[in-house]
Design an enzyme around this catalytic site. Structure first.
Site, mmCIF file in Angstrom:
data_model
loop_
_atom_site.group_PDB
_atom_site.id
_atom_site.type_symbol
_atom_site.label_atom_id
_atom_site.label_comp_id
_atom_site.label_asym_id
_atom_site.label_seq_id
_atom_site.Cartn_x
_atom_site.Cartn_y
_atom_site.Cartn_z
ATOM 1 N N LEU A 130 0.811 -1.209 0.000
ATOM 2 C CA LEU A 130 0.000 0.000 0.000
ATOM 3 C C LEU A 130 0.844 1.258 0.000
ATOM 4 O O LEU A 130 0.692 2.129 -0.855
ATOM 5 C CB LEU A 130 -0.923 0.026 1.241
ATOM 6 C CG LEU A 130 -1.726 -1.221 1.567
ATOM 7 C CD1 LEU A 130 -2.535 -0.999 2.843
ATOM 8 C CD2 LEU A 130 -2.630 -1.593 0.404
ATOM 9 N N GLU A 132 3.430 4.354 -0.116
ATOM 10 C CA GLU A 132 4.335 4.888 -1.129
ATOM 11 C C GLU A 132 5.205 5.977 -0.511
ATOM 12 O O GLU A 132 4.899 6.476 0.579
ATOM 13 C CB GLU A 132 3.530 5.449 -2.306
ATOM 14 C CG GLU A 132 2.692 4.395 -3.001
ATOM 15 C CD GLU A 132 2.014 4.921 -4.262
ATOM 16 O OE1 GLU A 132 2.216 6.107 -4.596
ATOM 17 O OE2 GLU A 132 1.304 4.129 -4.909
ATOM 18 N N GLY A 136 1.164 7.690 2.866
ATOM 19 C CA GLY A 136 1.112 6.696 3.927
ATOM 20 C C GLY A 136 -0.298 6.611 4.468
ATOM 21 O O GLY A 136 -1.126 5.834 3.992
ATOM 22 N N ILE A 162 7.353 -2.286 2.546
ATOM 23 C CA ILE A 162 6.615 -3.502 2.222
ATOM 24 C C ILE A 162 7.318 -4.694 2.878
ATOM 25 O O ILE A 162 8.420 -5.085 2.475
ATOM 26 C CB ILE A 162 6.502 -3.706 0.698
ATOM 27 C CG1 ILE A 162 6.005 -2.420 0.027
ATOM 28 C CG2 ILE A 162 5.590 -4.888 0.408
ATOM 29 C CD1 ILE A 162 4.693 -1.892 0.562
ATOM 30 N N HIS A 345 15.363 -2.503 35.086
ATOM 31 C CA HIS A 345 16.661 -3.154 34.851
ATOM 32 C C HIS A 345 17.838 -2.214 35.125
ATOM 33 O O HIS A 345 18.977 -2.683 35.241
ATOM 34 C CB HIS A 345 16.756 -3.643 33.402
ATOM 35 C CG HIS A 345 16.066 -4.943 33.152
ATOM 36 N ND1 HIS A 345 14.697 -5.062 33.056
ATOM 37 C CD2 HIS A 345 16.570 -6.201 32.972
ATOM 38 C CE1 HIS A 345 14.380 -6.325 32.809
ATOM 39 N NE2 HIS A 345 15.499 -7.036 32.759
ATOM 40 N N GLU A 370 -0.219 -0.088 10.531
ATOM 41 C CA GLU A 370 -1.651 -0.284 10.307
ATOM 42 C C GLU A 370 -2.459 0.960 10.691
ATOM 43 O O GLU A 370 -3.572 0.878 11.174
ATOM 44 C CB GLU A 370 -2.153 -1.507 11.087
ATOM 45 C CG GLU A 370 -2.771 -2.570 10.193
ATOM 46 C CD GLU A 370 -1.689 -3.328 9.409
ATOM 47 O OE1 GLU A 370 -0.586 -2.784 9.227
ATOM 48 O OE2 GLU A 370 -1.960 -4.452 8.966
#
Length: 393
Positions: A130, A132, A136, A162, A345, A370
């Site tokens: 999708l 480019e 977006g 992609i 940590h 997404e």
């Protein structure tokens, strides 16, 4: 009211068995190698083979084509458990699963018969094509065109970010088919990557999400047969893709839950082992407060994700609000938990020798992929304002 009304949040027996199978696989075969393979850039071919054996490439493929036809909650469980071990491993079959859904949901009978059996086994892998360089979030802004020439379309354009482009056999590609008369008309073409003119130009360097490649590619007058137009009708591409992205958001939400759980597990384990002033740091209230917040928010994200998945299964239609909520919230929780785990940590959290450093790099992707989280907020708000979205059960 008879006093017996309940809301059942439990997995069924089949889902629990599926989750345990995935958990055992992730713990034994992915987790021990993830950090080293990511560090060295080694492609996880062995994991791909095991994903094929487990049938995970066929999660969204109907049984008649050899797939698992997994329910939506099981679909979410798969990505949660694999991402808990390594986000990159989940990416090996994540975009592929969305592509399978696109073909299974929208494809013609001939397209389903031609592609789904091979996609189900992982013999033919896929992704979604999708984004480019100049488009977006605004998919209407794509520049890739498909011009009809007899019984073919001639496709020209470029795509970026992609995933699995180098290993895919076929890719659903979003293109403009309306020409000058209908410049906003979009369609999806199933482009076979062996076609002349299709070329992957480079792999993009990434902060995290190592394992699967994310690539730029060009389509230089690629000739695609007309019968590869998804669904056989021009101008339906945006509708098809939005439905696929919704399923993808459940996928992303589940991956975020997995990353958040891994961050919490690492923090809890380290806090029990690390001592300060003669005591495990888990005895200190400051650490306990962080652990309590992390655990609560992870469980909330998990329930929200399973809710979105179950709603998708129950309705059989669009669940934009639910999927948007799950993706937005779970991804923010993943980012927060990765950072809190790093703080627990201390200096070791900044070392590549500890898993939390990888989780900290992986987590931000899910707030972007997404559809960014700000876009999800707009989707949620529009559903609420329009009256299509409702809170509660």
């Amino acid at each position: 009211m008879d006093g017996k009304v309940t809301v059942d949040f439990a997995l069924n027996d089949e889902q629990r068995l599926f989750r345990q199978t995935l958990r055992d696989f992730a713990d034994k075969e992915i987790m021990p190698v993830a950090s080293e393979w990511e560090r060295t850039g080694r492609y996880p071919a062995e994991i791909v083979e095991r994903l094929r054996e487990l049938g995970l490439f066929g999660l969204n493929v109907p049984e008649e084509y050899g797939g698992l036809a997994a329910d939506r909650v099981s679909y979410a469980l798969a990505f949660e458990e694999i991402a808990r071990a390594w986000l990159g491993a989940a990416g090996l079959f994540g975009p592929h699963s969305v592509a399978c859904w696109l073909v299974a949901r929208n494809g013609t009978a001939e397209q389903k018969e031609r592609y789904l059996p091979r996609m189900a086994t992982g013999e033919m892998r896929s992704g979604i094509c999708l984004t480019e360089p100049g488009a977006g979030t605004d998919l209407q802004g794509i520049a890739t065109t498909a011009v009809r020439d007899g019984d073919h379309y001639v496709v020209t354009g470029a795509k970026t970010w992609i995933t699995n482009a180098r290993v895919a056999g076929v890719l659903p590609v979003l293109v403009k088919t309306g020409g000058e008369r209908s410049p906003r008309a979009l369609s999806v073409l199933l482009v076979e990557t062996a076609s002349p003119g299709f070329k992957v130009t480079r792999d993009l360097p990434k902060l995290g999400y190592k394992g699967p490649e994310s690539s730029e590619l060009v389509l230089d007058q690629v000739r695609v047969p007309v019968e590869n137009l998804l669904g056989g009708e021009e101008g339906r591409g945006m509708q098809q893709i939005l439905g696929g992205l919704e399923i993808g958001r459940i996928n992303i939400a589940a991956r975020a839950v997995g990353v958040a759980q891994a961050a919490y597990d690492a923090a809890l384990g380290y806090s029990r082992e690390r001592e300060a002033f003669g005591r495990p740091i888990s005895d200190f209230q400051a650490i306990q407060l962080k652990l309590a917040d992390m655990a609560t928010e992870i469980q909330a994200a998990r329930l929200l994700t399973y809710w979105a998945a179950s709603r998708s299964q129950a309705t059989g239609g669009r669940v934009d609000m639910e999927a948007g909520m799950a993706k937005m919230y779970a991804s923010e929780v993943a980012i927060k938990c990765a950072l809190e785990s790093m703080r627990i940590h201390g200096g070791y959290g900044y070392s590549a020798e500890f898993v939390v450093e990888r989780l900290y790099r992986d987590a931000p992707l899910m707030a972007i992929g997404e559809g960014t989280n700000d876009v999800q907020r707009l989707v949620i708000a529009r559903s609420l304002v329009s009256g299509k979205g409702r809170l509660g059960w």
